[in-house]
Scaffold this active site. Structure first.
Site, PDB file in Angstrom:
ATOM      1  N   HIS A 117     -33.062   6.511 -29.933  1.00 22.28           N
ATOM      2  CA  HIS A 117     -32.736   7.475 -31.001  1.00 22.28           C
ATOM      3  C   HIS A 117     -32.256   6.718 -32.233  1.00 22.28           C
ATOM      4  CE1 HIS A 117     -28.838   6.434 -29.276  1.00 22.28           C
ATOM      5  NE2 HIS A 117     -28.288   6.806 -30.424  1.00 22.28           N
ATOM      6  N   ASP A 143     -29.157   7.228 -35.288  1.00 22.15           N
ATOM      7  CA  ASP A 143     -27.932   8.003 -35.494  1.00 22.15           C
ATOM      8  C   ASP A 143     -28.076   8.778 -36.814  1.00 22.15           C
ATOM      9  OD1 ASP A 143     -26.979   6.858 -33.176  1.00 22.15           O
ATOM     10  OD2 ASP A 143     -25.686   5.400 -34.195  1.00 22.15           O
ATOM     11  N   HIS A 165     -32.372   2.670 -31.565  1.00 20.68           N
ATOM     12  CA  HIS A 165     -31.690   1.899 -30.522  1.00 20.68           C
ATOM     13  C   HIS A 165     -31.582   2.725 -29.246  1.00 20.68           C
ATOM     14  CE1 HIS A 165     -28.688   4.142 -32.831  1.00 20.68           C
ATOM     15  NE2 HIS A 165     -27.907   4.148 -31.758  1.00 20.68           N
ATOM     16  N   ARG A 205     -20.605  -0.517 -18.180  1.00 24.04           N
ATOM     17  CA  ARG A 205     -20.524  -0.775 -19.626  1.00 24.04           C
ATOM     18  C   ARG A 205     -19.664   0.313 -20.242  1.00 24.04           C
ATOM     19  NH1 ARG A 205     -23.189  -2.804 -24.342  1.00 24.04           N
ATOM     20  NH2 ARG A 205     -23.325  -1.209 -25.961  1.00 24.04           N
TER      21      ARG A 205
END
Ligand SMILES: C=C1C[C@]23C[C@@]1(O)CC[C@H]2[C@@]12CC[C@H](O)[C@@](C)(C(=O)O1)[C@H]2[C@@H]3C(=O)O
Ligand SMILES: O=C(O)CCC(=O)C(=O)O
Ligand SMILES: [Fe+2]
Length: 327
Positions: A199, A201, A256, A266
């Site tokens: 996607h 941002d 990204h 993570r």
């Protein structure tokens, strides 16, 4: 997170789309030292070439980062019933595997929060998130002012004022990608476990910090994916769709995604600096050279956000606002 049966895990797998999705030449991620005045030039180049860069000497106190990380670890390791008290996300709150409301899923749990001091956060988060967000926002504004300087824009707060505005519609999220025991190395066949699907941002600028677990990937111009080596001491910055529009496409809103690691957790925290809802987003007239046409139809942040939140993660959200320019 609950464990999954084999067919269930398939919804989180992504196959390489081409025989080879690795870049032929692996570029270096632009590195910006905010303590060096000459960083301005590199900043603009990084926004044009990648829409993505890493920042060191950022001025965000380690104490704020560590406190937030510790609180987030505590929250995500608490019983699911406790976390679900803050969900489902609407869009704010605790979310687990479902991202947004249009069917996207990922191997992730998260807290999506308003980046406003008076917001309703889980216990203990209030002061810690405020300190962290205030400091990260200061860094984001400094970057935006350096960019304006290098682009010779007047006043130099033309971008940063949108984040500093009382009505700024900025958000903050903490993502946790837990290990996935069902995802066996030997059975991958080149498939990846999607943590957060590809996607861009929608906002102006995103400021990301993660622990030392890899997973973040950016899309390069040739369509290949490049893995970003994690660095818990630094911040990673993304150009958002709105900054791409305000610069009439000079700066690139980077595509990204996050690939979950399978064995290591993570944890990432991202501040998304957005404008007030009523703000008109359009190319800055002072950036338009000669007869240059605007590439975008004018819209308010409210209109764009509404349209974005009705889209799927991988949709080309800006496409709806592009102008057909005669060649
Ligand atoms: C699938 C979606 C999740 C998202 C809203 C959307 O409909 C499309 C954009 C997504 C995104 C990506 C960047 C940020 O993480 C986010 C908060 C945003 O502003 O746009 C998310 C949205 C979300 O998680 O609700
Ligand atoms: O969690 C990450 O590292 C990045 C997630 C992301 O891109 C997002 O939340 O918009
Ligand atoms: Fe993102």
């Amino acid at each position: 997170m609950v464990t999954l049966s084999k067919p269930m895990i398939e919804q989180f797998l992504v196959k390489p789309s081409k025989p080879n999705t690795s870049p032929l030449v692996i570029p270096d991620i632009p590195l910006i030292d905010l303590s060096k005045p000459e960083s301005k030039h590199h900043l603009v180049k990084a926004c044009q070439d990648f829409g993505f860069f890493k920042v060191v000497n950022h001025g965000v106190p380690t104490k704020f980062i560590n406190e937030l990380e510790a609180e987030a670890v505590k929250f995500f390791s608490s019983p699911l019933a406790n976390k679900e008290k803050f969900g489902p996300p609407n869009p704010f709150g605790y979310g687990n595997k479902n991202i947004g409301k249009n069917g996207d899923v990922g191997w992730v749990e998260y807290l999506l929060l308003k980046a406003k001091p008076e917001s309703d956060y889980p216990e203990n988060f209030q002061g810690i998130v405020n300190d962290y967000v205030t400091s990260v926002k200061t860094m984001a504004c400094e970057i935006l002012e350096l960019l304006a300087d290098e682009l010779k824009l007047q006043p130099r707060n033309v971008f940063s004022k949108l984040l500093k505005d009382e009505q700024s519609d900025s958000v903050f999220r903490v993502n946790h990608y837990p290990p996935c025991p069902e995802f066996h190395e030997t059975e991958k066949n080149g498939q990846k476990l999607v943590g957060f699907g590809e996607h861009t941002d929608p906002q102006i600028i995103s400021v990301l910090r993660s622990n030392n677990t890899s997973g973040l990937e950016i899309s390069l111009r040739d369509g290949s994916w490049m893995s970003v080596p994690p660095d818990s001491e630094s911040f990673f910055i993304n150009v958002g769709d709105s900054l791409q529009v305000m610069t009439n496409g000079r700066f690139k809103s980077v595509k990204h995604r996050v690939v979950a690691n399978g064995t290591k957790s993570r944890l990432s925290m991202i501040y998304f600096g957005g404008p007030p809802l009523s703000e008109k987003i359009a190319p800055l007239p002072s950036l338009m050279q000669g007869e240059e046409d605007s590439l975008y139809k004018e819209f308010t942040w409210f209109e764009y956000k509404k349209s974005a939140f009705n889209s799927r993660l991988s949709d080309n959200r800006l496409g709806l606002f592009e102008k057909i320019v005669a060649s």
